[in-house]
Enzyme design. Sequence first.
Site, mmCIF file in Angstrom:
data_model
loop_
_atom_site.group_PDB
_atom_site.id
_atom_site.type_symbol
_atom_site.label_atom_id
_atom_site.label_comp_id
_atom_site.label_asym_id
_atom_site.label_seq_id
_atom_site.Cartn_x
_atom_site.Cartn_y
_atom_site.Cartn_z
ATOM 1 N N ILE A 668 0.808 -0.988 -0.143
ATOM 2 C CA ILE A 668 0.008 0.183 0.155
ATOM 3 C C ILE A 668 0.983 1.196 -0.044
ATOM 4 O O ILE A 668 0.493 2.373 0.251
ATOM 5 C CB ILE A 668 -0.933 -0.005 1.242
ATOM 6 C CG1 ILE A 668 -0.314 -0.229 2.534
ATOM 7 C CG2 ILE A 668 -1.823 -0.989 1.184
ATOM 8 C CD1 ILE A 668 -1.324 0.026 3.665
ATOM 9 N N GLN A 670 3.698 1.183 1.676
ATOM 10 C CA GLN A 670 4.908 0.961 2.685
ATOM 11 C C GLN A 670 6.098 0.155 2.293
ATOM 12 O O GLN A 670 6.858 0.114 3.289
ATOM 13 C CB GLN A 670 4.121 0.476 4.055
ATOM 14 C CG GLN A 670 3.894 -1.221 3.962
ATOM 15 C CD GLN A 670 2.790 -1.688 3.181
ATOM 16 O OE1 GLN A 670 2.716 -1.453 1.955
ATOM 17 N NE2 GLN A 670 2.147 -2.806 3.606
ATOM 18 N N ALA A 709 -2.095 -2.147 11.150
ATOM 19 C CA ALA A 709 -1.389 -2.536 12.281
ATOM 20 C C ALA A 709 -0.063 -2.765 12.401
ATOM 21 O O ALA A 709 0.592 -3.630 13.152
ATOM 22 C CB ALA A 709 -2.294 -3.625 13.189
ATOM 23 N N ARG A 711 1.961 -4.682 10.971
ATOM 24 C CA ARG A 711 2.120 -6.189 11.126
ATOM 25 C C ARG A 711 2.903 -6.968 10.166
ATOM 26 O O ARG A 711 3.390 -7.967 10.322
ATOM 27 C CB ARG A 711 0.769 -6.863 11.379
ATOM 28 C CG ARG A 711 -0.118 -6.955 10.398
ATOM 29 C CD ARG A 711 -1.237 -7.615 10.344
ATOM 30 N NE ARG A 711 -1.273 -8.995 10.460
ATOM 31 C CZ ARG A 711 -1.191 -9.845 9.326
ATOM 32 N NH1 ARG A 711 -1.117 -9.234 8.117
ATOM 33 N NH2 ARG A 711 -0.875 -10.957 9.415
ATOM 34 N N THR A 713 5.642 -6.687 8.231
ATOM 35 C CA THR A 713 7.190 -6.711 8.135
ATOM 36 C C THR A 713 7.409 -7.942 9.387
ATOM 37 O O THR A 713 8.330 -9.089 9.127
ATOM 38 C CB THR A 713 8.210 -5.491 8.671
ATOM 39 O OG1 THR A 713 7.816 -4.591 7.553
ATOM 40 C CG2 THR A 713 9.565 -5.867 8.922
ATOM 41 N N GLY A 904 7.869 -3.493 13.237
ATOM 42 C CA GLY A 904 7.334 -2.775 12.262
ATOM 43 C C GLY A 904 7.400 -1.061 12.821
ATOM 44 O O GLY A 904 7.668 -0.831 13.775
ATOM 45 N N GLU A 907 2.785 2.480 11.780
ATOM 46 C CA GLU A 907 1.907 3.327 12.618
ATOM 47 C C GLU A 907 2.897 3.943 13.897
ATOM 48 O O GLU A 907 2.644 5.483 14.117
ATOM 49 C CB GLU A 907 0.879 2.518 13.383
ATOM 50 C CG GLU A 907 -0.237 2.423 12.445
ATOM 51 C CD GLU A 907 -1.020 1.099 12.376
ATOM 52 O OE1 GLU A 907 -0.313 0.187 12.561
ATOM 53 O OE2 GLU A 907 -2.291 1.233 12.610
#
Length: 956
Positions: A668, A670, A709, A711, A713, A904, A907
């Site tokens: 997305i 990232q 979230a 998550r 990686t 990660g 966020e």
Amino acid sequence: MTGRDLPEVHVVRLGVNGAARELAGDPTRRLSDALRDELGLTGTKIGCHAGDCGACTVLLDGEQVCSCIVAVGQCGGRSVTTVEGLAAADGSLSPLQRAFVAHGAAQCGICTPGMLMSAESLLCRNPRPSAAEIEDALAGVLCRCTGYRKIVEAVLAVANGEVVDVAAPEAGRAVGSRAARLDAPAKVTGVERFGADAWPAAGATAVLAMRVIRSPHAHASFEVGDLRELKARWPGLVDVVGAADVPHNAFAIFPDLRDQPVLADGIVRFRGEAVLALVGDAATVAAIADADVPIRYRPLAATASMPAALAAADRGAALHARYPDNVLCRGRVARGDVDAALAGAAVTVTATFTTRHVEHAYIEPEAGYAEVVAGRDAGGASRKRVRIFACTQTPYMDRDEIASVLQIEPERVHIVPSAIGGGFGGKLDLSVQPLVAVAAWKLGRPVRLVYERPESMQSSTKRHPAEMRASAACDAAGRLVAFDFAGDFNTGAYSSWGPTVANRVPIHATGPYRVLHVRALTRAVLTNDSIAGAFRGFGVPQSTLLGELLIDELAARSGQDALEFRHRNALVAGDTTPTGQTLAASVGLQACLAALRPAWASAREAASSFNARAEASESALRRGVGIACMWYGIGNTVIANPSTMRGALRWNAARGGHLFLYNGAQEIGQGTATVMPQMFADAVGLPLAAVEQVMGDTDLTADAGKSSASRQTFVSGNAARAAGRELRRQLVERLGFAAADDEAGVALALDGHRLVARHGDDERALDLRALAAATGGPDLLAASGHFNPPTVPLDADGQGVPYATYGFAAQIAEVEVDLELGTVKLLHIHAAHDVGRAINPTQVEGQIHGGIAQGIGMALMEEYVNGKTDNLHDYLIPTVGDVPPITVHLIEDPEPLGPWGAKGVGEPALVATAPAILNAIHAATGIRMREVPVTPSRLRAAIAAAARESRADKTR
Ligand code: FES
Ligand code: FES
């Protein structure tokens, strides 16, 4: 079309990317649409159709223009250059494109063409621009992902003649390298296909267009009148799809909470809710006025605020019968004896805090299409399926929800994710998918839907507005002893991610500190407001604003330095969290704070000197430095968290031997399209350049869970590593080496049609051509990897292990406040993040930059008001001029459970920024703002109120 005059047809002759072209049709139509729809140049993106976002920037006779506000008729005899025209004829990238690749300047890539064209225009007229001139030139293009710094760096590299391509990492050295994004070339050339960039194989003319009629009321009952007259007037209108056409008219994030209709059924609960869908030819559905569609609304009392919703429930007025108190759910974490600890504390502080709706403002509005395709069931019998191409962060959740809506087996739904022009949590929820699926299923024809910007903003989820109150206390030595938090979160009309926010916030409410006595309570309150969902942090950014204000106050009241107070109370390995979880390792907050100590000291000294001069000269400017910390549980809260990745060894004549990754970790922006292959390649022991992949397609990839979230990686990285290790085991075994040989070091290499393995002087090879002939399929050897982080469900007091690991960070903000205007200028952000291990430092820095930019927006400018700020003109997000220099410190305290120690960062990047800014504003002005955004008018009012209070004190 009918009912109106056809526009006069003109032929406009112009040059496009050096070729003579003709555009025939209405000369007043947008150049952007003609480029995309008629010439197929979809590298020019549409983010707003209003001149606000700059995604559609092209060069017109060398000057940058927003092509969405240029009429085709203005382009006769002129020359247009789009992103497709930047690369050389042989396909080699221009220096500017290469610089964007090398510097990680493209994340999701939806703004990248606009950025490139703006920079190209600047460099053509000024080949050696300064950083300030670059920022000026890019000011008209919005980016929601990068924080702009790496874009400016890339353009500067071109200006300074310093473009250096990133070398591909050698075998075994991909993890930790600054490998360029594997998808970057597609982004900088404009060939990547976002939701609005593709049509089904049947072709654009065979596709039906959809336009959704949405409620203008926040709460109303309605009836749909006789549609025959509308259909008779508009022959191009093929169907009007309504609630009765939806086999199961309810969806949600959590299957047991399905409460949101695909199309409203007699009642609407928020402004912008979908009521009917017009399906027909594109010109017709665009031309039909909403007022011509026979819907009779009867407005009902709307509860737009949480107090109103709770009061309405007391009168028996519930939004949903299932929730008579208008409370969707509650969250709770309780440990120790909070009341006694507060009563016995040396210092106690209490505060309230209010936050507002924040819009995701991804530059790509939601878009996609659905088509019905042939398929077969397990027994080979013919069974039609539906294929959906759309932007999504969660292909498998989409698949299951669409199957529920259509009342068919999940295997009959095929999700093909488009490239995603930013998500940040907002594209976890269904948007266009159920609408086009229902229409395509009913009509048996492909149906396509592209939201316009206002529709995207009205209908999509938002960050939860919060009303919070908390008390925190420490002992005489400055050790935290108690934290008591209560927060209401406005979850809007439907459930979406409300339960996750209500559950995640209490776990994180104390911040990353050692506190023995904790009570944290939340409610997700249903209102007739926009639906609130997932937005980078699931409520933690809101609660951290209050928590870090209290920590600052406690430090001040205890006479301690704000950084050292945090360092003293920071969680360390071996500490127990408020949920009773003992943190075994990878708790790098103290290291983050230590990394920031020098900047903390020097910035505060500089601000102090500046303020002394400003006071002496009676200037209205004051500077301040603020600090904030955060922690963030990596992965899902409450719901399961598994990921499966598959990998294979392949050979074909064109490519030779190579690896193939079935990568379900949806990209997305990232970076999962790069970091997953990095980890997979290193696990196999072959170069990153040997990896090809497919991403997110539910027919091809296993379920890697959602991209949210922070998550992927940690969770999917572990699965990719496991798949790679298993594939390597098979390769080594096939070559006749023992596991013990591999432990001592077997080196693998691909050499054309051979896989070569060396162990000391022992060299062996596998003929991949022969293996391919024997295998018959593309995968010569295949392996699967799986990971599900170990967690323990929370009990009624929130005790358990909600996450296997946590990210930690500390950030410092340097600000300059104009006391007369109430404006806040960011001077510098220093960010130290414990990421466990940076799999790709360039990507990690990019995530941190982008999170900080969103934190700046949350702190200072972003406030979504349904019906008032439904566009990127009235809804402000940070531009390049709003994001200051950022210094990133990557702290690598390895997580034993993580792949190569990684956790990660998506966020965690955002959470500490806004509280650091507000603490800096306090340092500059002495004023504690207790709401965001801190707009100039709010800060000016607070400064004036403080001055009045001070004058009153003096006269008392
Ligand atoms: S699409 Fe043209 S400025 Fe946004
Ligand atoms: S990379 Fe700029 S909007 Fe995503």
